[in-house]
Design a protein around this motif. Structure first.
Motif: not given
Length: 162
Positions: A121, A125, A128-129
């Motif tokens: 996770l 994150t 993705f960012i």
């Protein structure tokens, strides 16, 4: 101010290589943040830093090579459809970042290793960012001019045909 097609192509290439460098640094930081700190027991920190630089250079070359096909397909699509808004670049960058993590999951599963959910996770994150940031960087450099080369070619063909 009109720019030549050569300058626009250089912007596309420069934007691509800059975003692959940023993606590599983000990927390196997300996957191994402790690597940015100088570990204890290093006798020659200068050599350690040179080694990190060599790893980043090799990683940048490999990242540029691996990401070439999906990014080239997106660049051609964005040029063909004149996508000048930043949202498609943000979505593509974020999606590519998630695909990198998916590849990492497949590689770990192939070797019989499962990544803990919390670690996944956090990486999801971060990637993705960082992918979204890379998409915005590319848009800022070259994406705002998407379709300009195609428009020039069409206007030249109309002038030559008329």
């Amino acid at each position: 101010m009109k720019q030549s097609s050569g300058i626009l192509i250089l912007k596309i290439l420069g934007g691509y290589f800059l975003t692959t460098l940023v993606a590599l640094i983000c990927l390196f930081f997300v996957s191994a943040p402790q690597s940015f700190l100088l570990p204890e027991g290093i006798e020659n920190p200068v050599e350690f830093i040179k080694g990190i630089g060599a790893v980043l250079l090799l990683g940048w070359i490999l990242t540029s090579f691996i990401m070439a096909i999906p990014c080239a397909i997106f660049i051609v699509i964005s040029e063909f459809f004149s996508l000048k808004h930043r949202l498609p670049y943000l979505i593509f960058g974020a999606g590519l970042g998630v695909c990198i993590l998916y590849y990492n999951w497949l590689e770990n599963l192939a070797h019989g290793r499962l990544m803990p959910f919390e670690d996944s996770l956090l990486k999801l994150t971060g990637l993705f960012i960082s992918g979204a940031i890379c998409g915005l960087i590319y848009w800022k450099i070259a994406g705002r001019n998407a379709g300009t080369i195609k428009q020039r070619m069409c206007s030249q063909n109309q002038k030559n045909g008329a």
